[in-house]
Design a protein around this motif. Structure first.
Motif, PDB file in Angstrom:
ATOM      1  N   VAL A 119       0.853  -1.187   0.000  1.00  0.00           N
ATOM      2  CA  VAL A 119       0.000   0.000   0.000  1.00  0.00           C
ATOM      3  C   VAL A 119       0.892   1.242   0.000  1.00  0.00           C
ATOM      4  O   VAL A 119       1.877   1.301   0.737  1.00  0.00           O
ATOM      5  N   PRO A 120       0.556   2.231  -0.817  1.00  0.00           N
ATOM      6  CA  PRO A 120       1.372   3.452  -0.867  1.00  0.00           C
ATOM      7  C   PRO A 120       1.445   4.165   0.490  1.00  0.00           C
ATOM      8  O   PRO A 120       0.530   4.063   1.307  1.00  0.00           O
ATOM      9  N   GLU A 121       2.531   4.891   0.684  1.00  0.00           N
ATOM     10  CA  GLU A 121       2.703   5.716   1.888  1.00  0.00           C
ATOM     11  C   GLU A 121       1.508   6.663   2.033  1.00  0.00           C
ATOM     12  O   GLU A 121       0.884   7.034   1.041  1.00  0.00           O
ATOM     13  N   GLY A 122       1.230   7.068   3.265  1.00  0.00           N
ATOM     14  CA  GLY A 122       0.140   8.000   3.519  1.00  0.00           C
ATOM     15  C   GLY A 122      -1.172   7.314   3.847  1.00  0.00           C
ATOM     16  O   GLY A 122      -2.207   7.966   3.934  1.00  0.00           O
ATOM     17  N   ASN A 123      -1.122   5.991   4.032  1.00  0.00           N
ATOM     18  CA  ASN A 123      -2.312   5.219   4.392  1.00  0.00           C
ATOM     19  C   ASN A 123      -2.034   4.421   5.645  1.00  0.00           C
ATOM     20  O   ASN A 123      -0.893   4.060   5.918  1.00  0.00           O
ATOM     21  N   GLN A 124      -3.086   4.153   6.404  1.00  0.00           N
ATOM     22  CA  GLN A 124      -2.939   3.349   7.618  1.00  0.00           C
ATOM     23  C   GLN A 124      -3.995   2.252   7.645  1.00  0.00           C
ATOM     24  O   GLN A 124      -5.080   2.407   7.104  1.00  0.00           O
ATOM     25  N   LYS A 125      -3.617   1.130   8.280  1.00  0.00           N
ATOM     26  CA  LYS A 125      -4.543   0.012   8.408  1.00  0.00           C
ATOM     27  C   LYS A 125      -5.755   0.440   9.208  1.00  0.00           C
ATOM     28  O   LYS A 125      -5.638   1.012  10.288  1.00  0.00           O
ATOM     29  N   ALA A 126      -6.935   0.146   8.665  1.00  0.00           N
ATOM     30  CA  ALA A 126      -8.177   0.479   9.362  1.00  0.00           C
ATOM     31  C   ALA A 126      -8.884  -0.765   9.880  1.00  0.00           C
ATOM     32  O   ALA A 126      -9.527  -0.724  10.924  1.00  0.00           O
ATOM     33  N   LEU A 127      -8.767  -1.875   9.158  1.00  0.00           N
ATOM     34  CA  LEU A 127      -9.489  -3.093   9.524  1.00  0.00           C
ATOM     35  C   LEU A 127      -8.836  -4.277   8.843  1.00  0.00           C
ATOM     36  O   LEU A 127      -8.540  -4.227   7.648  1.00  0.00           O
ATOM     37  N   THR A 128      -8.595  -5.341   9.599  1.00  0.00           N
ATOM     38  CA  THR A 128      -8.117  -6.603   9.045  1.00  0.00           C
ATOM     39  C   THR A 128      -9.214  -7.634   9.258  1.00  0.00           C
ATOM     40  O   THR A 128      -9.733  -7.766  10.363  1.00  0.00           O
ATOM     41  N   TYR A 160     -11.856 -21.046  -0.623  1.00  0.00           N
ATOM     42  CA  TYR A 160     -10.624 -20.343  -0.249  1.00  0.00           C
ATOM     43  C   TYR A 160     -10.811 -19.620   1.077  1.00  0.00           C
ATOM     44  O   TYR A 160     -11.929 -19.360   1.509  1.00  0.00           O
ATOM     45  N   THR A 161      -9.672 -19.329   1.710  1.00  0.00           N
ATOM     46  CA  THR A 161      -9.634 -18.471   2.893  1.00  0.00           C
ATOM     47  C   THR A 161      -8.522 -17.453   2.671  1.00  0.00           C
ATOM     48  O   THR A 161      -7.623 -17.664   1.850  1.00  0.00           O
ATOM     49  N   GLY A 162      -8.578 -16.369   3.400  1.00  0.00           N
ATOM     50  CA  GLY A 162      -7.536 -15.352   3.295  1.00  0.00           C
ATOM     51  C   GLY A 162      -7.855 -14.173   4.182  1.00  0.00           C
ATOM     52  O   GLY A 162      -8.850 -14.176   4.914  1.00  0.00           O
ATOM     53  N   GLU A 163      -6.999 -13.195   4.122  1.00  0.00           N
ATOM     54  CA  GLU A 163      -7.202 -11.941   4.850  1.00  0.00           C
ATOM     55  C   GLU A 163      -7.453 -10.825   3.859  1.00  0.00           C
ATOM     56  O   GLU A 163      -6.830 -10.778   2.788  1.00  0.00           O
ATOM     57  N   TYR A 164      -8.328  -9.917   4.221  1.00  0.00           N
ATOM     58  CA  TYR A 164      -8.522  -8.669   3.494  1.00  0.00           C
ATOM     59  C   TYR A 164      -8.198  -7.557   4.475  1.00  0.00           C
ATOM     60  O   TYR A 164      -8.782  -7.497   5.558  1.00  0.00           O
ATOM     61  N   VAL A 165      -7.244  -6.712   4.085  1.00  0.00           N
ATOM     62  CA  VAL A 165      -6.827  -5.607   4.929  1.00  0.00           C
ATOM     63  C   VAL A 165      -7.317  -4.322   4.269  1.00  0.00           C
ATOM     64  O   VAL A 165      -7.027  -4.067   3.096  1.00  0.00           O
ATOM     65  N   PHE A 166      -8.081  -3.530   5.030  1.00  0.00           N
ATOM     66  CA  PHE A 166      -8.661  -2.282   4.546  1.00  0.00           C
ATOM     67  C   PHE A 166      -7.831  -1.128   5.065  1.00  0.00           C
ATOM     68  O   PHE A 166      -7.499  -1.070   6.251  1.00  0.00           O
ATOM     69  N   TRP A 167      -7.505  -0.199   4.182  1.00  0.00           N
ATOM     70  CA  TRP A 167      -6.639   0.936   4.483  1.00  0.00           C
ATOM     71  C   TRP A 167      -7.399   2.238   4.267  1.00  0.00           C
ATOM     72  O   TRP A 167      -8.265   2.328   3.403  1.00  0.00           O
ATOM     73  N   LYS A 168      -7.037   3.254   5.056  1.00  0.00           N
ATOM     74  CA  LYS A 168      -7.595   4.602   4.904  1.00  0.00           C
ATOM     75  C   LYS A 168      -6.445   5.598   4.942  1.00  0.00           C
ATOM     76  O   LYS A 168      -5.381   5.335   5.492  1.00  0.00           O
TER      77      LYS A 168
END
Length: 175
Positions: free
Chosen positions: A36-45, A165-173
């Motif tokens: 993920v580009p700089e300037g974003n932070q993890k909001a939800l995993t 399938y299983t996996g993680e989705y990470v949401f960024w803001k």
């Protein structure tokens, strides 16, 4: 790899029922290609459990499995379903009514039998809620979902299968 022939329009309902008791997996390092580009932070995993639909179609080089769309439920760290994922187009819809679609920016191999890691740029949500302000979504820590290696020949054109399938989705803001 677990396959099943698609025979019900309620594939998402099947995916919802698969979520009971799923524990949150540990985060996986993202390959550089899907960073993920700089300037974003993890909001939800979230932890996803669902299926990827594949349809056998006639292609230039003969019959081949073609991506037909996902259906998954994404749960929070307590195992509570919070987001439905479906498509096409790729859509994440939170239980609070907020919803985003996205444009794939990059993928990276996630190993044999697995759909690839993915980086998606989110389109703005028009509704307030968990997904409002989401800028990027990563798909990580994958197990399964890839197209079958067999079962798609000239006699199978039109056949649809669901691959778990299983996996993680990470949401960024944005920060």
């Amino acid at each position: 790899m677990k396959l099943s022939v698609f025979n019900a329009p309620g594939a998402l309902a099947v995916s919802l029922s698969l979520m009971a008791g799923t524990a949150m997996a540990g985060s996986h390092m993202a390959p550089d290609a899907v960073a993920v580009p700089e300037g974003n932070q993890k909001a939800l995993t979230t932890m996803a459990q669902g299926t990827v639909a594949w349809v056998c179609k006639d292609a230039d080089m003969g019959a081949a499995w073609t991506f037909a769309g996902p259906a998954a439920v994404l749960s929070d760290e307590d195992g509570k379903p919070v987001i439905s994922y479906y498509g096409p187009p790729a859509t994440w819809e939170a239980m609070d009514g907020s919803k985003v679609t996205g444009t794939q920016l990059a993928t990276a191999p996630a190993g044999d039998g697995n759909i690839p890691y993915q980086l998606v740029e989110a389109n703005p949500s028009e509704k307030d809620g968990w997904l409002k302000g989401t800028t990027y979504i990563q798909r990580l820590n994958l197990d399964g979902g890839a197209a079958p290696q067999t079962g798609c020949g000239a006699d199978d054109i039109g056949k649809k299968v669901l691959v778990a399938y299983t996996g993680e989705y990470v949401f960024w803001k944005a920060e």
